[in-house]
Design a protein around this motif. Structure first.
Motif, PDB file in Angstrom:
ATOM      1  N   GLN A 168       1.223  16.587 -12.924  1.00  0.00           N
ATOM      2  CA  GLN A 168       1.654  15.181 -12.814  1.00  0.00           C
ATOM      3  C   GLN A 168       0.445  14.305 -12.511  1.00  0.00           C
ATOM      4  O   GLN A 168      -0.583  14.788 -12.004  1.00  0.00           O
ATOM      5  N   ASP A 169       0.596  12.997 -12.792  1.00  0.00           N
ATOM      6  CA  ASP A 169      -0.446  12.066 -12.370  1.00  0.00           C
ATOM      7  C   ASP A 169      -0.595  12.152 -10.858  1.00  0.00           C
ATOM      8  O   ASP A 169       0.413  12.259 -10.134  1.00  0.00           O
ATOM      9  N   PRO A 170      -1.820  12.107 -10.357  1.00  0.00           N
ATOM     10  CA  PRO A 170      -1.985  12.229  -8.906  1.00  0.00           C
ATOM     11  C   PRO A 170      -1.384  11.040  -8.155  1.00  0.00           C
ATOM     12  O   PRO A 170      -1.380   9.912  -8.666  1.00  0.00           O
ATOM     13  N   LEU A 171      -0.895  11.362  -6.988  1.00  0.00           N
ATOM     14  CA  LEU A 171      -0.303  10.336  -6.127  1.00  0.00           C
ATOM     15  C   LEU A 171      -1.438   9.644  -5.381  1.00  0.00           C
ATOM     16  O   LEU A 171      -2.381  10.297  -4.930  1.00  0.00           O
ATOM     17  N   GLY A 172      -1.357   8.355  -5.240  1.00  0.00           N
ATOM     18  CA  GLY A 172      -2.433   7.637  -4.575  1.00  0.00           C
ATOM     19  C   GLY A 172      -1.922   6.619  -3.570  1.00  0.00           C
ATOM     20  O   GLY A 172      -0.726   6.338  -3.483  1.00  0.00           O
ATOM     21  N   PHE A 173      -2.862   6.105  -2.845  1.00  0.00           N
ATOM     22  CA  PHE A 173      -2.608   5.084  -1.829  1.00  0.00           C
ATOM     23  C   PHE A 173      -3.023   3.763  -2.479  1.00  0.00           C
ATOM     24  O   PHE A 173      -4.198   3.526  -2.722  1.00  0.00           O
ATOM     25  N   ALA A 174      -2.015   2.955  -2.828  1.00  0.00           N
ATOM     26  CA  ALA A 174      -2.274   1.790  -3.676  1.00  0.00           C
ATOM     27  C   ALA A 174      -2.319   0.521  -2.837  1.00  0.00           C
ATOM     28  O   ALA A 174      -1.402   0.243  -2.064  1.00  0.00           O
ATOM     29  N   VAL A 175      -3.400  -0.222  -2.985  1.00  0.00           N
ATOM     30  CA  VAL A 175      -3.541  -1.477  -2.254  1.00  0.00           C
ATOM     31  C   VAL A 175      -3.849  -2.583  -3.249  1.00  0.00           C
ATOM     32  O   VAL A 175      -4.845  -2.521  -3.965  1.00  0.00           O
ATOM     33  N   LEU A 176      -2.961  -3.540  -3.312  1.00  0.00           N
ATOM     34  CA  LEU A 176      -3.218  -4.725  -4.125  1.00  0.00           C
ATOM     35  C   LEU A 176      -3.691  -5.798  -3.158  1.00  0.00           C
ATOM     36  O   LEU A 176      -2.922  -6.286  -2.331  1.00  0.00           O
ATOM     37  N   GLY A 177      -4.975  -6.109  -3.224  1.00  0.00           N
ATOM     38  CA  GLY A 177      -5.549  -7.095  -2.315  1.00  0.00           C
ATOM     39  C   GLY A 177      -5.842  -8.384  -3.058  1.00  0.00           C
ATOM     40  O   GLY A 177      -6.423  -8.363  -4.136  1.00  0.00           O
ATOM     41  N   ARG A 178      -5.407  -9.484  -2.502  1.00  0.00           N
ATOM     42  CA  ARG A 178      -5.602 -10.774  -3.165  1.00  0.00           C
ATOM     43  C   ARG A 178      -6.205 -11.759  -2.171  1.00  0.00           C
ATOM     44  O   ARG A 178      -5.640 -11.988  -1.098  1.00  0.00           O
ATOM     45  N   VAL A 179      -7.372 -12.289  -2.519  1.00  0.00           N
ATOM     46  CA  VAL A 179      -8.016 -13.309  -1.690  1.00  0.00           C
ATOM     47  C   VAL A 179      -7.880 -14.631  -2.426  1.00  0.00           C
ATOM     48  O   VAL A 179      -8.293 -14.737  -3.580  1.00  0.00           O
ATOM     49  N   HIS A 180      -7.271 -15.609  -1.782  1.00  0.00           N
ATOM     50  CA  HIS A 180      -7.101 -16.897  -2.461  1.00  0.00           C
ATOM     51  C   HIS A 180      -7.274 -18.049  -1.485  1.00  0.00           C
ATOM     52  O   HIS A 180      -6.878 -17.961  -0.329  1.00  0.00           O
ATOM     53  N   PHE A 181      -7.942 -19.083  -1.979  1.00  0.00           N
ATOM     54  CA  PHE A 181      -8.136 -20.293  -1.166  1.00  0.00           C
ATOM     55  C   PHE A 181      -8.351 -21.467  -2.106  1.00  0.00           C
ATOM     56  O   PHE A 181      -8.759 -21.288  -3.260  1.00  0.00           O
ATOM     57  N   ASP A 228       1.313   0.357  -1.120  1.00  0.00           N
ATOM     58  CA  ASP A 228       2.311   1.290  -1.649  1.00  0.00           C
ATOM     59  C   ASP A 228       1.707   2.683  -1.728  1.00  0.00           C
ATOM     60  O   ASP A 228       0.491   2.858  -1.679  1.00  0.00           O
ATOM     61  N   VAL A 229       2.576   3.656  -1.892  1.00  0.00           N
ATOM     62  CA  VAL A 229       2.155   4.995  -2.284  1.00  0.00           C
ATOM     63  C   VAL A 229       2.757   5.223  -3.664  1.00  0.00           C
ATOM     64  O   VAL A 229       3.972   5.119  -3.837  1.00  0.00           O
ATOM     65  N   ALA A 230       1.913   5.489  -4.645  1.00  0.00           N
ATOM     66  CA  ALA A 230       2.428   5.571  -6.010  1.00  0.00           C
ATOM     67  C   ALA A 230       1.506   6.437  -6.863  1.00  0.00           C
ATOM     68  O   ALA A 230       0.315   6.547  -6.575  1.00  0.00           O
ATOM     69  N   PRO A 231       2.062   7.070  -7.920  1.00  0.00           N
ATOM     70  CA  PRO A 231       1.203   7.841  -8.826  1.00  0.00           C
ATOM     71  C   PRO A 231       0.395   6.900  -9.711  1.00  0.00           C
ATOM     72  O   PRO A 231       0.806   5.772  -9.985  1.00  0.00           O
ATOM     73  N   THR A 232      -0.755   7.358 -10.155  1.00  0.00           N
ATOM     74  CA  THR A 232      -1.562   6.541 -11.051  1.00  0.00           C
ATOM     75  C   THR A 232      -2.314   7.422 -12.030  1.00  0.00           C
ATOM     76  O   THR A 232      -2.378   8.645 -11.873  1.00  0.00           O
ATOM     77  N   ARG A 233      -2.887   6.793 -13.056  1.00  0.00           N
ATOM     78  CA  ARG A 233      -3.643   7.497 -14.085  1.00  0.00           C
ATOM     79  C   ARG A 233      -5.104   7.551 -13.640  1.00  0.00           C
ATOM     80  O   ARG A 233      -5.702   6.533 -13.299  1.00  0.00           O
ATOM     81  N   VAL A 234      -5.678   8.764 -13.646  1.00  0.00           N
ATOM     82  CA  VAL A 234      -7.064   8.941 -13.220  1.00  0.00           C
ATOM     83  C   VAL A 234      -7.803   9.720 -14.291  1.00  0.00           C
ATOM     84  O   VAL A 234      -7.298  10.720 -14.813  1.00  0.00           O
TER      85      VAL A 234
END
Lengths: 787, 192
Positions: A731-744, A712-718
């Motif tokens: 405003q809160d800076p806009l960021g490049f958001a990656v939710l990465g999930r490794v599961h096995f 996603d592209v979304a603002p976040t708290r830094v």
């Protein structure tokens, strides 16, 4: 009046044409003609054949052999109705309705070459309107002209095997078209955005295959295809202008000069739609600009005994934007991944000998009979160096990029540069055909399999290429993103084995065939044996080329029965049985030439049933540092709630690593292991790693190892290192958001060994068994640039 | 398949386990900072969690969570009590001569706001000697919040889970805030 005419340059034979009587009108008869009702000519033609139709340029001949247009099966004639009339305003209207007919071109060849592009034949019909009116300033108004060409079935026969395109329709309508001549140039003015000149519809109902002489000719023009790609639909309008100039890159030839905008801003009609068993890949609200100052040149080049068609362009720019891309499912209004856009700039670079061309030769790959297509390609796609006038690195003025707009926020993958050249061949091949089939001398599951697969084989010969990105930028508008600081982020493509920067030499092939190898239906199936050599790949790299590089790398990859499908959930790339060996000569830290070495690395992999899927929708609502499905419950647990919107992209990589030592013959000689050898010669090896489904049947391996990325592209708290809030324009800076999930469920490692550097060093086992179970590891990070 | 899931940080995190990397943790002085030529770089905000919402192999109690991502059945294993069921964490089992050493039920997470990551060139080290290296610089966030991080150390007769067969050695749980300062620099060194 029969109006079929062949423009021919060589010896042409017209036979069996119908004959109609034409009588001269005397003056008295002419005086009684008022002209409103026009002239209707209904012809029943027996057919037309030509022995040879030639196009000669600068002494080089391109010719069609055995050209025929004939009635369809079961009929002795083909019907054409032509209507000619002149409107009151002086506009000549010629309308032709041509009923179904067969056509064939037995060979397409170039003089001096023993090879052929193959045989083309099929069945088609068309309706056309030619409207033409002179203007007072010497131009011609073609507005109102149309062509609606429908090809029921089109065959390309190469080496006796057929590639079949079904229900091909091309509609071109000119709503505003003014033709003029200027020096040696023909111009077609196609209007403006408010007065769009051209409508274009293109459809393909299916693509199939008849890859054996055993059934050759049985399919005919009407039998449904048993296996097929999905169907394709394009609907666009265009405005701007196109020019045609006499003379190519040298001597005679042709130059095509486009300055066009293609557009579809009709919410109700998609610009692009691909349907696979009802599931959609669909683009709405598209606009794209295409222009070339120097134009595309077409020449026939006589290079001793190796003639070719030469298409060149010194510059070409295109930019596109589409507001809605739907991926997966049958609902055209669901599953949108947001908007996409981009710019691409091609330029010749004579100083570095990088050019843009496509050279087409008759005949395919070496050892593939006489027919097929060989293309020598070269490209140079450029961006300006990054700009640091403001004290930080941002994209340069000319910027080749792709942008993704996610819930109104922009992320740009900037500063793409790529150049390369090499040879691509196209041949129809078969494994078991009694005449041209090739089963090879080694197992189809061997890395050095030397036989063929059924389908269209794309051969790659010494494709020496290079590409790089300068980085990612984000913004609340495209202009803001283009002015923002470059940062990392292209690394996220690593899970798809796309590196942020890569130099390579590619050899091998990919053979594709229609149909879904998993469960039948529509789709694409492929087999590959690819060999990458002399490669330098960046795992991470900044805009100055500094990072972590895999240098002196060789990578061979093999896939059996891979598939590509659009599903209910999105795009799915099935990897079938795949195995590979990656040899990295030197891992370098810093510069790829002069950086310090981390040693060498070898990775072997064996996977069966792995896949990569891409679907719409990003991370949605997340609770960071706590748990809870809404803002209040998240805050109560000490977390911070972020809503990243409904749009976005989810990529899921599923890898099923196979246990080595299995008695399955197709796994023989393959394994999962890696070895890291340090610069002092000491090596660490991890041998025989595999996935399984935990307790129960130890051979069950359905779950695999999964890496899911929600982007996603979304603002976040830094907070900065002093703990102070970072704000951009309040405003809160806009960021490049990656939710990465490794599961096995379970990962098994048989051995971890350490080997000393001495000549007689024997491996010491550090670990003789390691099992990791029930893993569900998440990194939920948003990257924002430091200025 | 190399599971490299985006961002430079994830590669760097894997580098932490490479023995030839020298990890220096020193606050940089203003002079040191002057010698650092940053090349862009990013702030990273977010969290790293292990089995925050359970795992794909086991479920604690019957319900929607007893099926995995692909609709397959999980096995039941409760890492809490019958009165207060708890999803199990990750398990790593290491084979010894006889039996296995097990790091079991690893769960929890770490959240931070403003970790920085960039590549830099450092001309001289803290003694003023020539250093002349490209480094990956991780600027530590001032605070990292630990969220119910816990694990159990145990031994087992089997590498895969056997019900109630574990012999627990100790269990650890960690909550609260960790204060961190300075930069972590990663660079290769010659191995003798």
């Amino acid at each position: 009046m029969h109006t079929q005419r062949w423009i021919s340059f060589g010896g042409v034979l017209l036979v069996s044409a119908s004959s109609q009587a034409m009588m001269l009108l005397d003056d008295e008869s002419m005086a009684s003609v008022t002209g409103q009702s026009g002239l209707v000519v209904d012809t029943q033609s027996l057919g037309v054949t030509a022995g040879r139709v030639s196009f000669i340029e600068d002494g080089q001949e391109l010719y069609l052999e055995g050209v025929a247009v004939q009635p369809v099966d079961g009929q002795s004639t083909m019907n054409t109705v032509s209507t000619v009339q002149v409107d009151a305003d002086g506009r000549l209207q010629l309308e032709i309705a041509a009923a179904a007919r067969r056509f064939a071109i037995n060979e397409i060849k170039m003089a001096g070459s023993p090879h052929s592009f193959g045989r083309v034949f099929g069945q088609y019909r068309y309706d056309s309107k030619l409207h033409i009116k002179g203007t007072n300033d010497g131009r011609f108004d073609l507005s109102g002209s149309e062509l609606d060409l429908q090809v029921d079935r089109l065959f390309w026969r190469d080496n006796g095997l057929d590639w079949i395109i079904d229900d091909l329709r091309t509609f071109v309508g000119l709503d505003h078209a003014i033709m003029s001549f200027d020096d040696n140039r023909l111009n077609l003015d196609l209007g403006t955005e408010q007065n769009r000149g051209l409508r274009l519809i293109y459809q393909v109902g299916g693509v199939g295959l008849d890859a054996t002489h055993v059934s050759q000719g049985e399919l005919g023009m009407n039998t449904p295809l048993s296996d097929s790609f999905g169907d394709l639909y394009l609907n666009l309008q265009a405005y701007g202008s196109v020019g045609l100039k006499a003379g190519g890159a040298s001597g005679e030839g042709l130059t095509f000069l486009p300055a066009l905008t293609l557009i579809n801003d009709d919410d109700a009609t998609p610009a692009f739609r691909y349907t696979d068993d009802g599931n959609l890949l669909l683009a709405r609200n598209f606009s794209g600009t295409y222009s070339s100052e120097s134009g595309f040149t077409l020449d026939l080049v006589n290079n001793e005994a190796d003639p070719y068609m030469d298409i060149r362009f010194a510059d070409f720019d295109f930019a596109f934007n589409l507001e809605d891309l739907v991926l997966g499912g049958t609902d055209p209004n669901a599953n949108t991944i947001g908007s996409l856009g981009g710019e691409f700039h091609f330029r010749n670079d004579p100083i570095n000998q990088r050019f843009n061309y496509l050279q087409l030769r008759p005949g395919g790959d070496v050892g593939m009979q006489n027919k097929g297509i060989t293309a020598d390609v070269s490209w140079n796609l450029v961006s300006d160096p990054y700009d640091d006038n403001e004290g930080f690195a941002r994209p340069g003025q000319m910027n080749t990029f792709v942008s993704v707009i996610d819930d109104g926020n922009y992320v740009l993958f900037n500063g793409f540069n790529s150049h390369g050249s090499g040879r691509v061949t196209l041949d129809m091949t078969s494994m078991n055909d009694p005449i041209v089939g090739n089963q090879g001398t080694r197992s189809v599951y061997a890395s050095d399999y030397d036989g063929h697969f059924d389908g269209l084989r794309m051969g790659f010969r010494n494709i020496r290429g290079s590409y790089s990105f300068s980085g990612v930028t984000v913004g609340r508008s495209e202009a803001e993103a283009r002015e923002s600081a470059l940062m990392g982020g292209t690394e996220l493509l690593l899970s798809l084995e796309v590196f942020p920067a890569y130099d390579f030499v590619l050899n091998g092939h990919m053979t594709i065939r229609p149909g879904n190898v998993i469960g039948g239906g529509q789709g694409i199936t492929w087999n590959t044996d690819l060999f990458v050599t002399e490669a330098n790949a960046a795992l991470t790299v900044d805009e100055n080329g500094k990072g972590v590089w895999l240098t002196d790398t060789n990578y061979d990859m093999h896939t059996r029965d891979g598939s590509l499908n659009i599903t209910e959930d999105g795009l799915r790339l099935g990897k079938g049985l795949t195995w590979s060996t990656l040899n990295i000569g030197d891992i370098k830290f810093g510069d790829k030439e002069t950086g310090e070495s981390l040693g060498s690395f070898t990775l072997q992999r064996l996977e069966d049933g792995s896949s990569v899927s891409v679907a719409s929708g990003g991370a949605g609502q997340v609770c960071i540092g706590g748990s809870g499905s809404d803002a209040s419950s998240c805050a109560a647990s000490g977390g911070r709630f972020e809503d990243r919107g409904e749009q976005g992209l989810t990529v899921k990589v599923n890898a099923k690593f196979v246990q080595a030592g299995s008695d399955v013959s197709r796994y023989a000689g393959k394994a999962n292991r890696f070895t890291w050898t340090q610069t002092n010669g000491t090596s660490v090896s991890l041998d025989n790693f595999s996935t399984s489904d935990g307790a129960g049947d130890p051979t069950s391996n359905e779950y695999g190892m999964n890496a899911d990325l929600a982007i996603d592209v979304a603002p976040t708290r830094v907070l900065d290192q002093n703990g102070d809030r970072v704000k951009v324009d309040g405003q809160d800076p806009l960021g490049f958001a990656v939710l990465g999930r490794v599961h096995f469920k379970q990962l098994n490692i048989d051995n971890l060994t350490l080997t000393g550097s001495g000549a007689g060093a024997t491996p010491q086992t550090l670990v003789s068994g390691l099992v990791i179970q029930n893993a569900n590891i998440v990194t939920n990070l948003t990257a924002t640039p430091i200025r | 398949m190399a599971i490299l899931t985006g961002f430079r940080s994830m590669f760097v995190a894997s580098c932490l386990f490479m023995p030839s990397l020298l990890l220096a943790l020193e606050p940089l002085t203003n002079d040191d900072l002057d010698a650092v030529h940053g090349q862009g770089g990013v702030y990273l905000t977010g969290e790293f969690t292990i089995n925050k919402d359970g795992g794909p192999l086991w479920y604690a109690e019957p319900g929607p969570g007893q099926f995995d991502d692909f609709g397959g059945a999980k096995q039941q294993r409760n890492c809490g009590s019958s009165a207060n069921p708890k999803e199990c964490g990750l398990r790593v089992a290491y084979q010894l001569n006889e039996g296995w050493l097990v790091l079991d039920d690893v769960t929890g997470g770490f959240a931070f706001e403003g970790l920085t990551l960039r590549t830099s060139y450092i001309a001289t080290d803290e003694k003023g000697d020539a250093f002349d290296k490209e480094v990956v610089e991780i600027g530590l966030p001032k605070q990292v919040r630990s969220n119910e991080f816990r694990y159990t150390l145990a031994t087992s007769s089997s590498g895969t889970w056997v019900n109630n067969a574990d012999s627990r050695i100790l269990s650890v749980r960690q909550d609260g805030t960790i204060n961190m300062q300075g930069n972590l620099l990663l660079f290769p060194v010659e191995v003798p």
